[in-house]
Design an enzyme around this catalytic site. Structure first.
Site, PDB file in Angstrom:
ATOM      1  N   CYS A 132       0.834  -1.203   0.000  1.00  0.00           N
ATOM      2  CA  CYS A 132       0.000   0.000   0.000  1.00  0.00           C
ATOM      3  C   CYS A 132       0.865   1.247   0.000  1.00  0.00           C
ATOM      4  O   CYS A 132       0.621   2.194  -0.756  1.00  0.00           O
ATOM      5  CB  CYS A 132      -0.938  -0.021   1.207  1.00  0.00           C
ATOM      6  SG  CYS A 132      -2.152   1.315   1.214  1.00  0.00           S
ATOM      7  N   CYS A 133       1.894   1.266   0.859  1.00  0.00           N
ATOM      8  CA  CYS A 133       2.814   2.405   0.887  1.00  0.00           C
ATOM      9  C   CYS A 133       3.549   2.555  -0.444  1.00  0.00           C
ATOM     10  O   CYS A 133       3.781   3.672  -0.913  1.00  0.00           O
ATOM     11  CB  CYS A 133       3.818   2.234   2.013  1.00  0.00           C
ATOM     12  SG  CYS A 133       3.156   2.503   3.668  1.00  0.00           S
TER      13      CYS A 133
ATOM     14  N   CYS B 211      -1.349   7.976   7.419  1.00  0.00           N
ATOM     15  CA  CYS B 211      -2.658   7.652   6.868  1.00  0.00           C
ATOM     16  C   CYS B 211      -3.574   7.134   7.981  1.00  0.00           C
ATOM     17  O   CYS B 211      -3.131   6.460   8.915  1.00  0.00           O
ATOM     18  CB  CYS B 211      -2.523   6.604   5.765  1.00  0.00           C
ATOM     19  SG  CYS B 211      -1.681   7.220   4.276  1.00  0.00           S
TER      20      CYS B 211
ATOM     21  N   CYS C 193      -3.697   3.338   9.277  1.00  0.00           N
ATOM     22  CA  CYS C 193      -2.466   2.775   9.844  1.00  0.00           C
ATOM     23  C   CYS C 193      -1.876   3.615  10.971  1.00  0.00           C
ATOM     24  O   CYS C 193      -0.718   3.435  11.339  1.00  0.00           O
ATOM     25  CB  CYS C 193      -1.423   2.595   8.741  1.00  0.00           C
ATOM     26  SG  CYS C 193      -1.922   1.453   7.434  1.00  0.00           S
TER      27      CYS C 193
ATOM     28  N   CYS D 215       7.585   4.033   5.772  1.00  0.00           N
ATOM     29  CA  CYS D 215       6.756   3.774   4.600  1.00  0.00           C
ATOM     30  C   CYS D 215       7.617   3.417   3.384  1.00  0.00           C
ATOM     31  O   CYS D 215       7.139   2.793   2.448  1.00  0.00           O
ATOM     32  CB  CYS D 215       5.874   4.969   4.281  1.00  0.00           C
ATOM     33  SG  CYS D 215       6.780   6.473   3.853  1.00  0.00           S
TER      34      CYS D 215
END
Length: 228
Positions: free
Chosen positions: A114-115, A196, A199, A222
């Site tokens: 995702c990062c 975010c 998280c 990240c």
């Protein structure tokens, strides 16, 4: 991409004064420098130094699509308050998001991916042409940053300036209050480090400021500051 040695020498001579460092960098590099800002818990001080040194310096904000609403509001409020004239939102590629995270839940089962999708790849593309980037990282944020230099040369030749590297959390808080800078609205709710929304969690007293980031996982970064 390598920065000339005489420019590096000039920057290192100003590393104890954030405003002079940023002003020198702007004078020496012009449009070849950009600031990376999360508009997070301690971002206001670095951005105040930027506004004092060169208010038209390019400021890049990663709009991941997963931010707290409070962060998005703060980004607009703080830019207006400081008079920053060149804040740009960097977003992930829409086609890649649709392909790799169609449900928007990639963070839950593969936070690294995702990062990579929402932060690393779009920022890499946006900053590729800049030989110098400015960050708000501090040594006291986490053990992984304990040896962070003010003027940091990356393996690929890019230079990162970390004007607040030696500043403690208390020093930053005191200076923000002295300057009357507006705090991020989530700080008072126990978020000393804000990423975010899915998280990021509040942290307890005496915990590492970044312990609420990817809580319960071994992940601590990240990836935008660890890649070569």
């Amino acid at each position: 991409m390598s920065v000339a040695s005489e420019i590096l020498t000039a920057l290192r001579s100003e590393e104890h004064d954030p405003v002079r460092l940023l002003r020198s960098a702007s004078n020496l590099l012009g449009d070849e420098i950009a600031v990376m800002s999360s508009f997070g818990a301690e971002s206001a001080l670095l951005l105040a130094f930027v506004a004092e040194a060169a208010p038209d310096m390019r400021v890049l904000f990663l709009e991941t699509g997963k931010h707290f609403p409070e962060t998005l509001a703060y980004r607009s409020e703080l830019a207006r308050f400081l008079g920053l004239t060149n804040v740009q939102d960097i977003k992930p590629y829409l086609a890649q998001v649709k392909d790799r995270d169609p449900t928007g839940e990639l963070w839950a089962f593969d936070p690294d991916a995702c990062c990579q999708l929402r932060k690393v790849e779009p920022l890499d593309a946006a900053t590729l042409s800049f030989p110098v980037l400015v960050t708000g990282r501090k040594r006291g944020q986490a053990s992984t940053r304990a040896a962070l230099p003010v003027v940091e040369e990356k393996p690929d030749g890019q230079v990162r300036l970390n004007p607040l590297a030696s500043w403690s959390a208390d020093e930053i808080t005191d200076e923000m209050k002295r300057r009357g800078l507006p705090p991020h609205p989530l700080v008072s709710k126990g978020y000393p480090s804000i990423g975010c929304a899915p998280c990021t969690r509040p942290v307890g007293e005496n915990q590492d400021a970044r312990s609420g980031r990817w809580a319960g996982l071994s992940k601590t970064e990240c990836g935008i500051h660890t890649a070569s």
